[in-house]
Design a protein around this motif. Structure first.
Motif, short mmCIF file in Angstrom:
data_model
loop_
_atom_site.label_atom_id
_atom_site.label_comp_id
_atom_site.label_asym_id
_atom_site.label_seq_id
_atom_site.Cartn_x
_atom_site.Cartn_y
_atom_site.Cartn_z
N MET A 1 62.54 6.96 47.22
CA MET A 1 61.73 7.25 46.04
C MET A 1 60.92 8.52 46.27
N ALA A 2 60.89 9.36 45.28
CA ALA A 2 60.24 10.66 45.42
C ALA A 2 59.13 10.83 44.39
N GLU A 3 58.30 11.83 44.64
CA GLU A 3 57.26 12.21 43.69
C GLU A 3 57.62 13.58 43.12
N ILE A 4 57.64 13.67 41.81
CA ILE A 4 57.98 14.92 41.13
C ILE A 4 56.81 15.30 40.24
N TYR A 5 56.48 16.58 40.23
CA TYR A 5 55.35 17.07 39.45
C TYR A 5 55.88 18.01 38.37
N VAL A 6 55.68 17.60 37.13
CA VAL A 6 56.16 18.36 35.98
C VAL A 6 54.96 18.95 35.25
N TYR A 7 54.82 20.26 35.30
CA TYR A 7 53.72 20.96 34.63
C TYR A 7 54.21 21.45 33.28
N ALA A 8 53.51 21.10 32.21
CA ALA A 8 53.99 21.38 30.86
C ALA A 8 52.97 22.15 30.04
N ASP A 9 53.50 23.06 29.23
CA ASP A 9 52.65 23.80 28.29
C ASP A 9 53.42 23.97 26.99
N GLU A 10 52.69 24.21 25.90
CA GLU A 10 53.31 24.42 24.61
C GLU A 10 53.07 25.86 24.16
N THR A 11 53.89 26.29 23.21
CA THR A 11 53.76 27.64 22.69
C THR A 11 53.97 27.65 21.19
N GLY A 12 53.33 28.57 20.51
CA GLY A 12 53.46 28.66 19.07
C GLY A 12 52.49 27.74 18.36
N ASP A 13 52.45 27.87 17.04
CA ASP A 13 51.58 27.00 16.24
C ASP A 13 52.43 25.96 15.52
N LEU A 14 51.75 25.04 14.84
CA LEU A 14 52.42 23.94 14.17
C LEU A 14 52.58 24.16 12.67
N ASP A 15 52.39 25.39 12.24
CA ASP A 15 52.48 25.74 10.82
C ASP A 15 53.95 25.89 10.42
N MET A 16 54.42 25.00 9.55
CA MET A 16 55.81 25.05 9.09
C MET A 16 55.93 25.60 7.68
N SER A 17 54.87 26.22 7.18
CA SER A 17 54.86 26.71 5.80
C SER A 17 55.60 28.02 5.61
N GLY A 18 55.86 28.72 6.71
CA GLY A 18 56.49 30.02 6.62
C GLY A 18 55.52 31.12 6.24
N SER A 19 54.24 30.85 6.34
CA SER A 19 53.22 31.82 5.96
C SER A 19 53.17 32.99 6.94
N VAL A 20 52.66 34.12 6.47
CA VAL A 20 52.53 35.30 7.31
C VAL A 20 51.62 34.99 8.50
N GLY A 21 52.05 35.36 9.66
CA GLY A 21 51.25 35.12 10.86
C GLY A 21 51.64 33.87 11.62
N ALA A 22 52.38 32.96 10.98
CA ALA A 22 52.82 31.76 11.68
C ALA A 22 53.90 32.12 12.70
N SER A 23 53.93 31.39 13.80
CA SER A 23 54.91 31.67 14.84
C SER A 23 56.31 31.30 14.38
N THR A 24 57.30 31.97 14.92
CA THR A 24 58.70 31.68 14.59
C THR A 24 59.14 30.35 15.18
N TYR A 25 58.69 30.08 16.40
CA TYR A 25 59.08 28.87 17.11
C TYR A 25 57.86 28.04 17.48
N PHE A 26 58.11 26.74 17.68
CA PHE A 26 57.17 25.91 18.44
C PHE A 26 57.98 25.27 19.56
N GLY A 27 57.41 25.25 20.74
CA GLY A 27 58.18 24.70 21.84
C GLY A 27 57.36 24.29 23.04
N PHE A 28 58.07 23.70 23.98
CA PHE A 28 57.48 23.28 25.25
C PHE A 28 58.25 23.92 26.41
N GLY A 29 57.53 24.13 27.49
CA GLY A 29 58.15 24.60 28.71
C GLY A 29 57.59 23.83 29.88
#
Length: 218
Positions: A1-29
């Motif tokens: 049995m092992a220990e694994i460390y997963v460091y996560a961050d998100e990118t982009g905003d959650l605006d799905m309106s298509g408004s000017v200034g909204a990010s193209t993508y939302f995602g995790f890495g």
């Protein structure tokens, strides 16, 4: 049995309106380190201290979007030497399903995390392992509690044959989260057709996946 460390961050905003200034993508890495990696965390702290010694103020830690070109170069060089496993998932918001739009921003957030983590946890761990997920707290304070609940629910769904421990921390407290941030920043620039001089040398050697289930922007 092992220990694994997963460091996560998100990118982009959650605006799905298509408004000017909204990010193209939302995602995790995620940046994954297996077992004892205290020396790598120490190297991240040392780098931050050296930068402060040279007059680079970093009260909120390292952040690829805000850091100078010189600082980015040093951070990417350290990421290259440490060589964590890097995985990214980007949802093209313009192609979001209508049911996701109707459900609202937190539905998008939770779905992005689910699509990313359900694959990564199986690839980096085995039954019986303990997986520590250190995730950056959502930058929008209003939604922080809902985001934590979304992360927690997905982790519980996937903890059928392994233990998953969720830690939601401020990004500046964790070098690993800052590695995930920098990796996301680099991959996103490439997806958006922009240049990143460190992508080929520092990120691609350990970039295992770039998942775009809703397609890519043209």
């Amino acid at each position: 049995m092992a220990e694994i460390y997963v460091y996560a961050d998100e990118t982009g905003d959650l605006d799905m309106s298509g408004s000017v200034g909204a990010s193209t993508y939302f995602g995790f890495g995620t940046a994954v380190f297996k077992g004892d990696h205290g020396h790598r965390l120490w190297e991240g702290l040392q780098l931050r201290c050296r930068l402060e010694r040279r007059g680079v103020s970093l009260p909120q830690g390292l952040h690829a979007k805000n850091d100078s070109h010189t600082t980015r170069g040093e951070v990417f060089e350290l990421i290259e030497s440490q060589a964590p496993r890097i995985d990214t998932t980007f949802l093209l918001k313009g192609n979001a399903y209508e049911r996701i739009r109707e459900a609202g921003p937190m539905r998008l957030y939770k779905l992005a995390w689910y699509l990313h983590f359900k694959e990564i946890v199986r690839r980096v761990s085995s039954p019986g392992d303990t997986v520590y997920v250190i995730a950056a707290s959502l930058t929008t304070n209003k939604k922080e509690g809902s985001a934590r609940d979304a992360l927690k629910d997905v982790c519980q769904q996937l903890a059928t044959d392994r233990e998953i421990v969720l830690c939601v921390w401020n990004a500046q407290t964790s070098w690993g989260v800052q590695v995930a941030d920098y990796s996301l920043w680099a991959v996103q620039r490439i997806l958006e057709g922009r240049k990143c001089s460190w992508y080929d040398t520092c990120i691609t050697p350990t970039l295992e996946t770039t998942f775009t289930p809703w397609g890519r922007a043209r």
